[in-house]
Design a protein around this motif. Structure first.
Motif, mmCIF file in Angstrom:
data_model
loop_
_atom_site.group_PDB
_atom_site.id
_atom_site.type_symbol
_atom_site.label_atom_id
_atom_site.label_comp_id
_atom_site.label_asym_id
_atom_site.label_seq_id
_atom_site.Cartn_x
_atom_site.Cartn_y
_atom_site.Cartn_z
ATOM 1 N N PRO A 1 -43.401 -1.695 -3.895
ATOM 2 C CA PRO A 1 -44.088 -1.644 -2.518
ATOM 3 C C PRO A 1 -45.121 -2.884 -2.564
ATOM 4 O O PRO A 1 -45.410 -3.376 -3.568
ATOM 5 C CB PRO A 1 -45.177 -0.528 -2.549
ATOM 6 C CG PRO A 1 -45.247 0.022 -3.801
ATOM 7 C CD PRO A 1 -43.954 -0.191 -4.627
ATOM 8 N N ALA A 2 -45.231 -3.497 -1.478
ATOM 9 C CA ALA A 2 -46.168 -4.882 -1.377
ATOM 10 C C ALA A 2 -47.590 -4.389 -1.279
ATOM 11 O O ALA A 2 -47.847 -3.052 -0.856
ATOM 12 C CB ALA A 2 -45.825 -5.609 -0.162
ATOM 13 N N SER A 3 -48.419 -5.103 -1.582
ATOM 14 C CA SER A 3 -49.692 -4.906 -1.061
ATOM 15 C C SER A 3 -50.090 -4.129 0.388
ATOM 16 O O SER A 3 -49.504 -4.797 1.488
ATOM 17 C CB SER A 3 -50.782 -5.995 -1.338
ATOM 18 O OG SER A 3 -52.246 -5.730 -1.002
ATOM 19 N N GLY A 4 -50.847 -2.736 0.450
ATOM 20 C CA GLY A 4 -50.934 -2.398 1.603
ATOM 21 C C GLY A 4 -49.878 -1.368 2.204
ATOM 22 O O GLY A 4 -50.139 -0.451 3.366
ATOM 23 N N GLU A 5 -48.875 -1.268 1.505
ATOM 24 C CA GLU A 5 -47.835 -0.543 1.583
ATOM 25 C C GLU A 5 -47.867 0.978 0.889
ATOM 26 O O GLU A 5 -48.671 0.860 -0.304
ATOM 27 C CB GLU A 5 -46.231 -1.142 1.449
ATOM 28 C CG GLU A 5 -46.160 -2.060 2.280
ATOM 29 C CD GLU A 5 -44.505 -2.770 2.027
ATOM 30 O OE1 GLU A 5 -43.946 -3.259 2.818
ATOM 31 O OE2 GLU A 5 -44.079 -2.618 0.596
ATOM 32 N N THR A 6 -47.489 2.060 1.386
ATOM 33 C CA THR A 6 -47.623 3.233 0.497
ATOM 34 C C THR A 6 -46.148 3.651 0.389
ATOM 35 O O THR A 6 -45.092 3.375 1.055
ATOM 36 C CB THR A 6 -48.326 4.528 1.520
ATOM 37 O OG1 THR A 6 -47.781 4.747 2.646
ATOM 38 C CG2 THR A 6 -49.745 4.201 1.619
ATOM 39 N N VAL A 7 -46.034 4.449 -0.445
ATOM 40 C CA VAL A 7 -44.459 4.939 -1.104
ATOM 41 C C VAL A 7 -44.291 6.534 -0.563
ATOM 42 O O VAL A 7 -45.246 7.334 -0.518
ATOM 43 C CB VAL A 7 -44.406 5.166 -2.612
ATOM 44 C CG1 VAL A 7 -43.163 5.659 -2.802
ATOM 45 C CG2 VAL A 7 -44.557 3.598 -3.362
ATOM 46 N N HIS A 8 -43.377 6.744 0.220
ATOM 47 C CA HIS A 8 -42.931 8.002 0.657
ATOM 48 C C HIS A 8 -41.559 8.338 0.201
ATOM 49 O O HIS A 8 -40.792 7.375 0.338
ATOM 50 C CB HIS A 8 -43.124 7.917 2.355
ATOM 51 C CG HIS A 8 -44.429 7.601 2.719
ATOM 52 N ND1 HIS A 8 -45.361 8.757 3.217
ATOM 53 C CD2 HIS A 8 -45.068 6.578 3.262
ATOM 54 C CE1 HIS A 8 -46.472 8.342 3.478
ATOM 55 N NE2 HIS A 8 -46.280 6.970 3.500
#
Length: 116
Positions: free
Chosen positions: A49-56
């Motif tokens: 993930p990039a900065s600011g993204e969350t993993v779902h």
């Protein structure tokens, strides 16, 4: 993440991750307001993930989502549709009651060229 994937979308995303990504890769999905369906999207296979993204995770699939995408995807069904002239993910949003087309369920298509 309260989103539903049809079997066709699940299969399409798994194939993308298998062919374009390594172990642990996920689908980066940027959803924004727009179009008749109310949604437009861009996606790519990424290792992290990039900065600011969350993993779902959904049914063993990883999605890398920024905050706006998470909000816009609430209650949405993702489908994969293939016709003789195009193929792409379609988003069915029951919250959108737009009448700008004759479809009973508004959809937006995002085509992804994929060669193997």
């Amino acid at each position: 993440m309260n989103v539903t994937l049809t079997p066709a979308a699940d299969k399409f995303i798994r194939r993308m991750l298998r062919f374009d990504g390594g172990p642990g890769s996920g689908l980066r999905l940027h959803v924004s307001p727009g179009g008749c369906s109310g949604l437009s999207a861009e996606f790519s296979v990424e290792a992290n993930p990039a900065s600011g993204e969350t993993v779902h995770e959904y049914n063993g699939l990883k999605f890398f989502l920024p905050a706006q995408s998470r909000l816009l995807l609430q209650g949405v069904t993702m489908d994969f549709v293939e016709t003789p002239t195009s193929a792409g993910l379609k988003f069915h949003d029951p919250k959108n009651t737009s009448t700008c087309s004759s479809h009973s369920a508004p959809v937006v298509e995002h085509e992804h060229a994929h060669e193997h």
